[in-house]
Each structure stands twice: as C-alpha cells, then as structure tokens.
Design a protein around this motif. Structure first.
Motif, mmCIF file in Angstrom:
data_model
loop_
_atom_site.group_PDB
_atom_site.id
_atom_site.type_symbol
_atom_site.label_atom_id
_atom_site.label_comp_id
_atom_site.label_asym_id
_atom_site.label_seq_id
_atom_site.Cartn_x
_atom_site.Cartn_y
_atom_site.Cartn_z
ATOM 1 N N GLU A 292 54.321 11.656 69.825
ATOM 2 C CA GLU A 292 55.259 12.316 70.886
ATOM 3 C C GLU A 292 55.973 13.073 70.239
ATOM 4 O OE1 GLU A 292 54.557 12.302 73.934
ATOM 5 O OE2 GLU A 292 52.841 10.908 74.119
ATOM 6 N N ASN A 293 56.537 12.644 68.938
ATOM 7 C CA ASN A 293 58.107 13.275 68.270
ATOM 8 C C ASN A 293 57.272 14.843 68.204
ATOM 9 O OD1 ASN A 293 60.483 13.938 67.144
ATOM 10 N ND2 ASN A 293 59.324 13.531 65.112
ATOM 11 N N SER A 294 56.060 15.086 67.700
ATOM 12 C CA SER A 294 55.703 16.415 67.157
ATOM 13 C C SER A 294 55.532 17.237 68.478
ATOM 14 C CB SER A 294 54.154 16.350 66.729
ATOM 15 O OG SER A 294 54.345 15.689 65.424
ATOM 16 N N MET B 99 61.138 6.767 76.432
ATOM 17 C CA MET B 99 61.396 5.353 76.976
ATOM 18 C C MET B 99 60.490 4.153 76.303
ATOM 19 S SD MET B 99 62.204 6.368 81.063
ATOM 20 C CE MET B 99 63.013 4.682 81.351
ATOM 21 N N ILE B 100 61.022 3.378 76.036
ATOM 22 C CA ILE B 100 60.153 2.115 75.311
ATOM 23 C C ILE B 100 59.470 1.633 76.437
ATOM 24 C CG2 ILE B 100 60.110 0.325 73.795
ATOM 25 C CD1 ILE B 100 60.940 2.693 72.393
ATOM 26 N N LEU C 66 61.463 16.097 79.909
ATOM 27 C CA LEU C 66 60.290 15.316 80.062
ATOM 28 C C LEU C 66 60.395 14.140 79.860
ATOM 29 C CD1 LEU C 66 58.152 18.000 77.674
ATOM 30 C CD2 LEU C 66 58.117 17.655 80.318
ATOM 31 N N ILE C 67 59.605 13.149 80.222
ATOM 32 C CA ILE C 67 59.648 11.646 80.194
ATOM 33 C C ILE C 67 58.379 11.536 79.298
ATOM 34 C CG2 ILE C 67 59.640 9.447 81.079
ATOM 35 C CD1 ILE C 67 60.825 10.832 83.678
ATOM 36 N N ARG C 68 58.560 10.549 78.183
ATOM 37 C CA ARG C 68 57.570 10.043 77.428
ATOM 38 C C ARG C 68 57.572 8.367 77.276
ATOM 39 N NH1 ARG C 68 53.613 12.126 78.745
ATOM 40 N NH2 ARG C 68 52.454 11.521 76.605
ATOM 41 N N GLY C 69 56.571 7.781 77.433
ATOM 42 C CA GLY C 69 56.592 6.288 77.192
ATOM 43 C C GLY C 69 56.250 6.188 75.831
#
Length: 150
Positions: free
Chosen positions: A99-101, A118-119, A86-89
């Motif tokens: 997003e960590n949870s 991804m920052i 999964l990609i999360r910005g």
C-alpha cells in the motif's frame, strides 16, 4: 470544505474487515465513497452488479456512505469525486509495503491526494477476500466473514 474519502478496492467480496474500516472512517470523514474498481482484465468471482447492492445494504443506517463502480486510475476517480483522501486498511506489514508504494504513486499522480492508513481491528485481521473466495468455492460456510448473506 467537506472531507470526502474514497475507499477503493475490488471488494470481491466485501468483508466484515472492509465494513469495519468504513465505519471507523466515518468518524474522520464527512463522506466515504466505497469505490469498486472494475478491471476488465480480471475475472471477478462475485459479479459487481451482485456486490453493489450487498454493500449498499450494509450502510442503510447512514447517508455518509456511497458505493460507486469505477475504471481507470484511482487518483483520477478521487479527483472526479472531489475527494482529497484515500482510505486503505492494513492487516499486516506485508499490506503496508504494498500500500505504501501505491500511495506514493497516487501522490505523484495528484499532489493533493492523501492516503490514510487504518489498522484492521485485531479480531478481523485474518480475514481476506481471497480466503473467503477459496472457502466459498469449495462450499464452505463464509457467513462469519461477511456483513450480509450470499
């Protein structure tokens, strides 16, 4: 084995920040599926049927991106797509906490699913879909935030 990633979200609307995350992730993955979550409990500002072709048109230059609509759990959708990532910005530390949870819950639901954070590129970090909706709602110009025309 192909490295397939899912980039899930409501994308209401899909922003230049989202586009940037997808384009940068193409260096890491063989295929990226932009997964628009369809939550019948939420009222969207921009209709999904309007948004899908707008997003698809952003990536006509590559065959490595697909746009799909899904309902249900993101982990289940990723499994259906044979995606192990999964990609999360992340724009800021607040995004990270949230997003960590979610990433931990997804890992619990499917142990083979990895979340890649991804920052957001600094010049796009201030853009949020809710900001764009508010500006658009009051007839403001949102063209500088979107990779397509409304």
């Amino acid at each position: 084995m192909s490295r397939i990633a899912v980039f899930p979200g409501s994308f209401d609307p899909f922003t230049k920040g989202h586009e940037d995350i997808v384009r940068r992730s193409l260096n890491l993955f063989d295929k990226v599926i932009i997964a628009i979550g369809n939550n019948s409990q939420k009222n969207r500002y921009f209709d999904i049927d309007f948004m899908v072709p707008k997003i698809e048109n952003c990536f006509l230059d590559t065959k490595k991106v697909e746009v799909k609509v899904f309902t249900g759990l993101t982990a289940d959708f990723a499994k259906e797509c044979n995606a192990n990532f999964l990609i999360r910005g992340l724009r800021n530390t607040t995004d990270f906490e949230y997003e960590n949870s979610i990433s931990q819950a997804n890992k619990y639901l499917w142990k083979d699913l990895e979340t890649v954070f991804m920052i957001t590129s600094p010049h796009l970090a201030y853009i949020s879909s809710s900001l764009i909706r508010d500006i658009h709602k009051y007839n403001g110009d949102v063209s500088g935030f979107l990779p397509y025309q409304l």
